[in-house]
Scaffold this motif. Structure first.
Motif, PDB file in Angstrom:
ATOM      1  N   SER A  82       0.848  -1.213   0.081  1.00  0.00           N
ATOM      2  CA  SER A  82       0.026  -0.058  -0.085  1.00  0.00           C
ATOM      3  C   SER A  82       0.893   1.239  -0.037  1.00  0.00           C
ATOM      4  O   SER A  82       2.001   1.067   0.458  1.00  0.00           O
ATOM      5  CB  SER A  82      -0.843   0.024   1.278  1.00  0.00           C
ATOM      6  OG  SER A  82      -0.252   0.208   2.258  1.00  0.00           O
ATOM      7  N   PRO A  83       0.532   2.299  -0.714  1.00  0.00           N
ATOM      8  CA  PRO A  83       1.165   3.754  -0.682  1.00  0.00           C
ATOM      9  C   PRO A  83       1.756   4.059   0.899  1.00  0.00           C
ATOM     10  O   PRO A  83       3.103   4.240   0.880  1.00  0.00           O
ATOM     11  CB  PRO A  83       0.372   4.593  -1.160  1.00  0.00           C
ATOM     12  CG  PRO A  83      -0.807   3.722  -1.918  1.00  0.00           C
ATOM     13  CD  PRO A  83      -0.734   2.661  -1.159  1.00  0.00           C
ATOM     14  N   ALA A  84       0.947   3.792   1.850  1.00  0.00           N
ATOM     15  CA  ALA A  84       1.533   4.352   2.959  1.00  0.00           C
ATOM     16  C   ALA A  84       2.604   3.360   3.739  1.00  0.00           C
ATOM     17  O   ALA A  84       3.677   3.976   4.211  1.00  0.00           O
ATOM     18  CB  ALA A  84       0.248   4.262   4.230  1.00  0.00           C
ATOM     19  N   ILE A  85       2.584   2.160   3.388  1.00  0.00           N
ATOM     20  CA  ILE A  85       3.443   1.290   3.920  1.00  0.00           C
ATOM     21  C   ILE A  85       4.866   1.474   2.971  1.00  0.00           C
ATOM     22  O   ILE A  85       6.101   1.477   3.617  1.00  0.00           O
ATOM     23  CB  ILE A  85       3.119  -0.206   3.758  1.00  0.00           C
ATOM     24  CG1 ILE A  85       1.834  -0.543   4.771  1.00  0.00           C
ATOM     25  CG2 ILE A  85       4.147  -1.118   4.091  1.00  0.00           C
ATOM     26  CD1 ILE A  85       2.180  -0.266   6.458  1.00  0.00           C
ATOM     27  N   ALA A  86       4.572   1.660   1.699  1.00  0.00           N
ATOM     28  CA  ALA A  86       5.609   1.820   0.901  1.00  0.00           C
ATOM     29  C   ALA A  86       6.618   2.928   1.192  1.00  0.00           C
ATOM     30  O   ALA A  86       7.800   3.339   1.413  1.00  0.00           O
ATOM     31  CB  ALA A  86       5.327   1.940  -0.498  1.00  0.00           C
ATOM     32  N   ILE A  87       5.712   4.386   1.617  1.00  0.00           N
ATOM     33  CA  ILE A  87       6.570   5.612   2.177  1.00  0.00           C
ATOM     34  C   ILE A  87       7.281   5.111   3.236  1.00  0.00           C
ATOM     35  O   ILE A  87       8.479   5.591   3.358  1.00  0.00           O
ATOM     36  CB  ILE A  87       5.386   6.660   2.168  1.00  0.00           C
ATOM     37  CG1 ILE A  87       5.095   7.039   0.980  1.00  0.00           C
ATOM     38  CG2 ILE A  87       6.139   7.832   2.884  1.00  0.00           C
ATOM     39  CD1 ILE A  87       3.764   7.891   1.027  1.00  0.00           C
ATOM     40  N   ILE A  88       6.739   4.546   4.316  1.00  0.00           N
ATOM     41  CA  ILE A  88       7.246   4.203   5.659  1.00  0.00           C
ATOM     42  C   ILE A  88       8.651   3.447   5.450  1.00  0.00           C
ATOM     43  O   ILE A  88       9.592   3.511   5.731  1.00  0.00           O
ATOM     44  CB  ILE A  88       6.380   3.651   6.562  1.00  0.00           C
ATOM     45  CG1 ILE A  88       5.415   4.510   6.991  1.00  0.00           C
ATOM     46  CG2 ILE A  88       7.097   3.002   7.837  1.00  0.00           C
ATOM     47  CD1 ILE A  88       4.048   3.920   7.626  1.00  0.00           C
ATOM     48  N   GLY A  89       8.414   2.388   4.467  1.00  0.00           N
ATOM     49  CA  GLY A  89       9.550   1.439   4.115  1.00  0.00           C
ATOM     50  C   GLY A  89      10.597   2.326   3.443  1.00  0.00           C
ATOM     51  O   GLY A  89      11.679   1.845   3.840  1.00  0.00           O
ATOM     52  N   ALA A  90      10.088   2.988   2.490  1.00  0.00           N
ATOM     53  CA  ALA A  90      11.239   4.062   1.576  1.00  0.00           C
ATOM     54  C   ALA A  90      12.093   4.820   2.793  1.00  0.00           C
ATOM     55  O   ALA A  90      13.179   4.997   2.808  1.00  0.00           O
ATOM     56  CB  ALA A  90      10.772   4.665   0.667  1.00  0.00           C
ATOM     57  N   ILE A  91      11.456   5.482   3.680  1.00  0.00           N
ATOM     58  CA  ILE A  91      12.176   6.325   4.721  1.00  0.00           C
ATOM     59  C   ILE A  91      12.985   5.557   5.604  1.00  0.00           C
ATOM     60  O   ILE A  91      14.111   5.817   5.778  1.00  0.00           O
ATOM     61  CB  ILE A  91      10.987   7.170   5.518  1.00  0.00           C
ATOM     62  CG1 ILE A  91      10.175   8.302   4.667  1.00  0.00           C
ATOM     63  CG2 ILE A  91      11.486   7.907   6.853  1.00  0.00           C
ATOM     64  CD1 ILE A  91       8.989   8.979   5.149  1.00  0.00           C
TER      65      ILE A  91
END
Length: 149
Positions: free
Chosen positions: A61-70
């Protein structure tokens, strides 16, 4: 037998070792959390369940992708830069030489791998393969330099 007081250098060394131990434990926990998030929130079912070995089919999901990328940026760029400030000159020299060797392995290895792939002599280059090439050469170079010094 009389006990002697430790000097400032010995105390600093012990403090540095304690700090390093806490940092490594924190990094292990940080990596486990990132890996768990990736495995738990993969929305694309794979045969046999989610797996990092099916990284090209990973869907988050986009939220998990952003958290993972950070988290990955902090772990793979921020922490090494921070740790370069806390090490002595010999360790910094070893680390920089290992980093340069890994960079050169990717810089030269990718085009060579791509040409061999185009000739049908090797599989196509993958992101995981390039990461392992760079990281593996960096790690082996670091270990050799540490063993030699």
């Amino acid at each position: 037998m009389a006990t002697r007081e430790m000097g400032p250098g010995e105390l600093a060394t012990l403090a540095r070792k304690r700090y390093q131990r806490r940092l490594y434990i924190g990094l292990i926990i940080f990596g486990a959390v990132i890996g768990s998030l990736i495995g738990a929130f993969d929305t694309h079912p794979h045969e046999g369940g989610p797996s990092l070995w099916h990284i090209t089919g990973l869907q988050l999901s986009p939220a998990i992708a952003i958290i993972g990328a950070i988290g990955l940026l902090i772990g793979l760029i921020g922490l090494p830069l921070y740790m370069f400030r806390t090490i002595d000159e010999l360790a910094a020299r070893r680390n920089l030489r290992g980093l340069a060797a890994g960079w050169l392995a990717v810089l030269g290895g990718y085009p060579a791998w791509f040409v061999l792939s185009a000739g049908g002599l090797a599989p196509e280059p993958t992101a995981l393969g390039l990461f392992l090439l760079g990281y593996g050469v960096t790690l082996v170079t670091f270990i050799i330099l540490k063993w030699r010094d």
